[in-house]
Motif scaffolding. Structure first.
Motif, short mmCIF file in Angstrom:
data_model
loop_
_atom_site.label_atom_id
_atom_site.label_comp_id
_atom_site.label_asym_id
_atom_site.label_seq_id
_atom_site.Cartn_x
_atom_site.Cartn_y
_atom_site.Cartn_z
N THR A 227 37.30 27.54 7.36
CA THR A 227 37.59 26.20 7.87
C THR A 227 39.03 26.07 8.34
O THR A 227 39.29 25.60 9.45
N ASP B 10 27.82 22.63 16.47
CA ASP B 10 26.56 22.68 15.73
C ASP B 10 26.65 23.49 14.44
O ASP B 10 25.79 23.38 13.58
N THR B 11 27.69 24.30 14.29
CA THR B 11 27.76 25.17 13.13
C THR B 11 28.70 24.68 12.03
O THR B 11 28.63 25.17 10.92
N ARG B 12 29.55 23.73 12.33
CA ARG B 12 30.53 23.23 11.35
C ARG B 12 30.11 21.86 10.83
O ARG B 12 29.50 21.07 11.56
N PRO B 13 30.47 21.56 9.59
CA PRO B 13 30.23 20.20 9.08
C PRO B 13 31.00 19.18 9.94
O PRO B 13 32.04 19.49 10.51
N ARG B 14 30.51 17.97 10.00
CA ARG B 14 31.12 16.95 10.87
C ARG B 14 32.57 16.67 10.55
O ARG B 14 33.37 16.42 11.45
#
Length: 168
Positions: A4, A80-84
């Motif tokens: 992250t 589309d692959t990471r949390p908002r």
């Protein structure tokens, strides 16, 4: 597969490099490297905006947008692959860079940035918004800022057509 914090740092630095690339800045990195004023820059390189075939004589000098293209790809993939909440931090960097690029004095560069906004917005708005989030509003907000500050009528017209496509 970046962590992250690594993806946030990566997108931030990619925005910086893209800003310098668009400005034609060829010097070393310094404290002021992120403060390139895209509205008042003088270009030293001659090359085509989208194709990599170099600048032909008689053509207007065009800034390089390679890193901007890669930034859009990275943003598109991580949407589309990471949390908002993680993507929200990424979007803060990307939208700021796209907004300043959409206000560029070169209409081709500005329109490319607006089109990138349109493509990313359309992709994101397809997702269902959860009741506690207001992130979709964050995606549309840069259009307002560009419309208010932009002086180029062709860019404004393209921006209006882009918003129309998003709404319909």
């Amino acid at each position: 597969s970046l962590s992250t914090s690594a993806i946030k740092d990566f997108t931030f630095q990619l925005c910086r490099v893209s800003r310098m690339e668009i400005a034609g800045y060829g010097g070393g990195m310094g404290n002021k490297a992120n403060d390139v004023d895209l509205a008042a820059v003088h270009y030293r390189k001659q090359h085509s905006l989208v194709s990599g075939n170099g600048g032909a004589t008689g053509k207007q000098n065009q800034p390089d947008i390679y890193c901007l293209q890669k930034l859009i790809e990275v943003t598109h993939y991580n949407m589309d692959t990471r949390p908002r909440l993680v993507f929200s931090d990424i979007w803060n960097h990307v939208s700021g860079h796209l907004t300043s690029t959409a206000l560029h004095s070169n209409a081709a560069v500005a329109i490319y940035a607006v089109d990138s906004f349109r493509q990313l917005s359309m992709q994101f708005l397809k997702r269902e918004e959860l009741g506690v989030f207001e992130f979709q509003r964050k995606f549309i907000k840069p259009f307002e800022g560009v419309m208010l500050k932009c002086k180029n009528t062709s860019v404004k017209e393209f921006l209006l057509k882009s918003v129309e496509q998003i709404i319909v």
